[in-house]
Design a protein around this motif. Sequence first.
Motif, short mmCIF file in Angstrom:
data_model
loop_
_atom_site.label_atom_id
_atom_site.label_comp_id
_atom_site.label_asym_id
_atom_site.label_seq_id
_atom_site.Cartn_x
_atom_site.Cartn_y
_atom_site.Cartn_z
N GLY A 27 0.82 -1.20 0.00
CA GLY A 27 0.00 0.00 0.00
C GLY A 27 0.85 1.25 0.00
N GLY A 28 0.18 2.40 -0.16
CA GLY A 28 0.89 3.66 -0.15
C GLY A 28 0.05 4.77 -0.72
N LEU A 29 0.71 5.88 -0.98
CA LEU A 29 0.06 7.06 -1.56
C LEU A 29 0.33 7.08 -3.06
CD1 LEU A 29 -1.33 9.84 -1.32
CD2 LEU A 29 0.95 10.80 -0.84
N VAL A 30 -0.73 7.26 -3.84
CA VAL A 30 -0.58 7.28 -5.29
C VAL A 30 -1.51 8.35 -5.85
CG1 VAL A 30 -2.31 5.47 -5.63
CG2 VAL A 30 -0.57 5.85 -7.38
N GLN A 31 -1.10 8.96 -6.94
CA GLN A 31 -1.93 9.97 -7.58
C GLN A 31 -3.06 9.34 -8.37
OE1 GLN A 31 0.65 12.49 -9.92
NE2 GLN A 31 1.19 13.72 -8.14
#
Length: 122
Positions: free
Chosen positions: A9-13
């Motif tokens: 998981g993570g931050l994505v645009q």
Amino acid sequence: QVQLVESGGGLVQPGGSLRLSCAASGFPFDSANIAWVRQAPGEEREGVICSNDGLTYYQPSVKGRFTISVDNAKNTVYLQMNSLKPDDTGVYYCATDLRRSCSGWPINYRYWGQGTQVTVSS
């Protein structure tokens, strides 16, 4: 004992991609189906995808964007997420009821991982 461990998981645009992994142990991997479930902030859990014997169940909003795959040699299930949208934000879990079919679809599973956060934001 049964263990499911999610990662990736993570931050994505918006419009981006992520691949989540679910490493399984403690049960015969090739005889049990593993599904993906997510929970958005303030919302109920919802089934994302489950696949067995050529039949795939989808949350309608992810069809055509998300795919599930399995690596039996690594006892790992993957969730490939493309064309991500802000509405895809949430905690993603892998889960199983240790049955070969998707009998637990959409959210009726006995065993759950700890979840991995996916945030889609610009």
